[in-house]
Enzyme design. Structure first.
Site, PDB file in Angstrom:
ATOM      1  N   ARG A 278     -21.017  -1.062   9.016  1.00 29.79           N
ATOM      2  CA  ARG A 278     -21.866  -1.933   8.187  1.00 29.79           C
ATOM      3  C   ARG A 278     -23.286  -2.096   8.742  1.00 29.79           C
ATOM      4  O   ARG A 278     -24.249  -2.084   7.999  1.00 29.79           O
ATOM      5  CB  ARG A 278     -21.191  -3.308   8.101  1.00 29.79           C
ATOM      6  CG  ARG A 278     -21.823  -4.235   7.107  1.00 29.79           C
ATOM      7  CD  ARG A 278     -21.186  -5.627   7.171  1.00 29.79           C
ATOM      8  NE  ARG A 278     -19.772  -5.638   7.329  1.00 29.79           N
ATOM      9  CZ  ARG A 278     -18.893  -5.875   6.341  1.00 29.79           C
ATOM     10  NH1 ARG A 278     -19.314  -6.117   5.131  1.00 29.79           N
ATOM     11  NH2 ARG A 278     -17.584  -5.882   6.589  1.00 29.79           N
ATOM     12  N   CYS A 343     -12.721  -7.318 -17.988  1.00 26.73           N
ATOM     13  CA  CYS A 343     -11.979  -8.385 -18.652  1.00 26.73           C
ATOM     14  C   CYS A 343     -11.122  -9.184 -17.695  1.00 26.73           C
ATOM     15  O   CYS A 343      -9.890  -9.230 -17.833  1.00 26.73           O
ATOM     16  CB  CYS A 343     -11.146  -7.776 -19.775  1.00 26.73           C
ATOM     17  SG  CYS A 343     -12.241  -7.053 -20.993  1.00 26.73           S
TER      18      CYS A 343
END
Ligand code: LLP
Length: 419
Positions: A278, A343
């Site tokens: 990272r 959704c």
């Protein structure tokens, strides 16, 4: 520091305005800055300047894109891989086997064989069971697998529970209390050249203290093993340094990390191995997205963008924060919920977020998306995979094509009994 900057009211990646990339490649799209990757790689290496010949490996899982790996290979980085797929990518990017370490708790037999056949620098063994299997495979090939034993030091890294790896009840490594016995057993197997120890206690660490505690435990184990007559020449300290996701946050710098490592490991007399992910790639990438529409909500408007949780999973998975900025400067602000089209309510990037005033068609970015972004994408809701672009100065190139839903469907079949 990164190279995403505002010039003449527009957010640029290096010298390229992000709207130019959106026009040409479409949205959503991941955009990486080569200069930022290079800068982070150099800052990290410089931070280890006091150490004797450290082996620095990029944790491929953070961003496995071939072009990104190639940038880091050219900076002298090797690879920390956790699957056969990552191993193949590292090789394809030009990383040499002597700079490849294979980590991971569930390497399959085929993956162990691939590592052996490739002649990688080190396997980080995570259990007695794995060590014995690797020893057998190596012996059958008349070779010895170079490896390190991963230790679980039982240290709380103080990070999100899903990315903590060094607590006793996590699946990783072998517990300290069993380490000496297991090391002796495995070191005696003819198929293994067990030369090292490895540790990785978690990711996105905000504080160096847990790392220091864990390293100190490894130091004591090192002395104990040497007292028992074992030879140890390498210690792999893993990755884990956190990065700021919010403007203004401060995290330990690589220099502070390097100084702590130099102090704790002063008397170890081993080659140290590092697996940063990272800290190298995180702030070298953004996810560029376009607002589909702004919908009125009960408390806040919903800014519905064309990126979704399948493209950038971190907010849905870990409740992670990503700064959200408009590409074009606007003085007006709004408080909004930033959501994708998928959704489920989990497809929410931010709630109650103070953000620029945005309208349908506007471009925006999620910052700090260069690590654990594209690589964690899925095709949920039959959305495709987002393309990736690498910028260098005033140039950019598509370094991963968009894979649309049709191409994914093309890999599926309806069996003939359903005709
Ligand atoms: N080495 C090992 C053995 C690891 O498991 C990891 C990350 C690293 C090195 C690199 O750690 P870093 O320097 O990047 O912190 N998907 C999560 C992060 C998972 C990290 C898994 N292991 C996220 O999006 O935050």
């Amino acid at each position: 520091m990164d190279h995403f900057k505002r010039t003449h009211g527009t957010l640029h990646a290096e010298d390229v305005p992000l709207n130019a990339i959106a026009e040409e490649v479409g949205t959503p799209v991941y955009v990486y800055s080569q200069a930022t990757l290079q800068r982070h790689a150099r800052v990290f290496r410089d931070a280890l300047g006091a150490l004797d010949d450290p082996l620095v490996l990029f944790a491929v899982k953070a961003n496995p894109n071939l072009a990104v790996l190639r940038v880091l290979q050219r900076e002298g980085f090797g690879a920390d891989v956790v699957s056969g797929g990552e191993l193949r990518r590292a090789l394809a990017a030009g990383m040499t086997p002597d700079k490849i370490v294979f980590s991971g708790v569930g390497k399959t037999r085929a993956e162990l064989e691939l590592g052996l056949d490739t002649g990688i620098a080190q396997f980080n063994i995570e259990s007695g069971e794995e060590g014995r299997e690797l020893a057998e495979l190596a012996a059958a090939r008349g070779t010895r697998a170079r490896c390190a034993l991963r230790i679980n030091p039982d240290v709380d890294a103080g990070t999100h529970e899903k990315i903590s790896t060094g607590k006793a009840d996590n699946k990783f490594g072998v517990p300290l209390y069993r380490a000496a016995e297991l090391f002796a057993e495995l070191a005696a197997l003819p198929g293994l050249a067990l030369e090292g120890l490895a540790i990785h206690i978690g990711s996105q660490l905000a504080d160096l203290a847990p790392l220091e505690t864990a390293f100190a435990k490894i130091g004591r184990l090192l002395s104990e093993l040497r007292d028992n007559g074992q030879t140890i020449t390498r210690i792999d300290l893993g990755g884990g340094i956190g990065v700021p996701y919010k403007a203004g946050e401060t995290y330990p710098s690589p220099a502070e990390y390097g100084a702590m490592v130099a102090r704790v490991t002063r008397d170890w007399d081993v080659q140290l191995v590092f697996e940063p992910g990272r800290v190298i790639a995180g702030n070298a990438g953004v996810l560029l997205t376009r607002v589909i529409r702004v919908k009125r909500g009960l408390n806040n408007p919903f800014v519905i963008v064309d990126a979704a949780m399948n493209d950038l999973a971190r907010p849905a998975l870990y409740g992670a924060w990503h700064d959200f900025e408009a590409v074009s400067d606007t003085p007006d602000r709004m408080t909004a919920n930033i959501v994708g089209p998928i959704c489920e309510t989990g497809d929410t990037f931010a709630t109650d977020r103070d953000c620029p005033q945005l309208a349908a068609g506007d471009l925006a970015v999620f910052r700090t998306a260069g690590a654990y972004g594209a690589t964690m994408a899925s095709s949920y809701n039959s959305r495709g995979f987002v393309p990736e672009v690498l910028v260098s100065g005033s140039h950019f190139a598509v370094v991963a094509d968009r894979i649309d839903a049709g191409a994914i469907m093309g890999a599926e079949r309806v069996p003939d009994w359903l005709d």
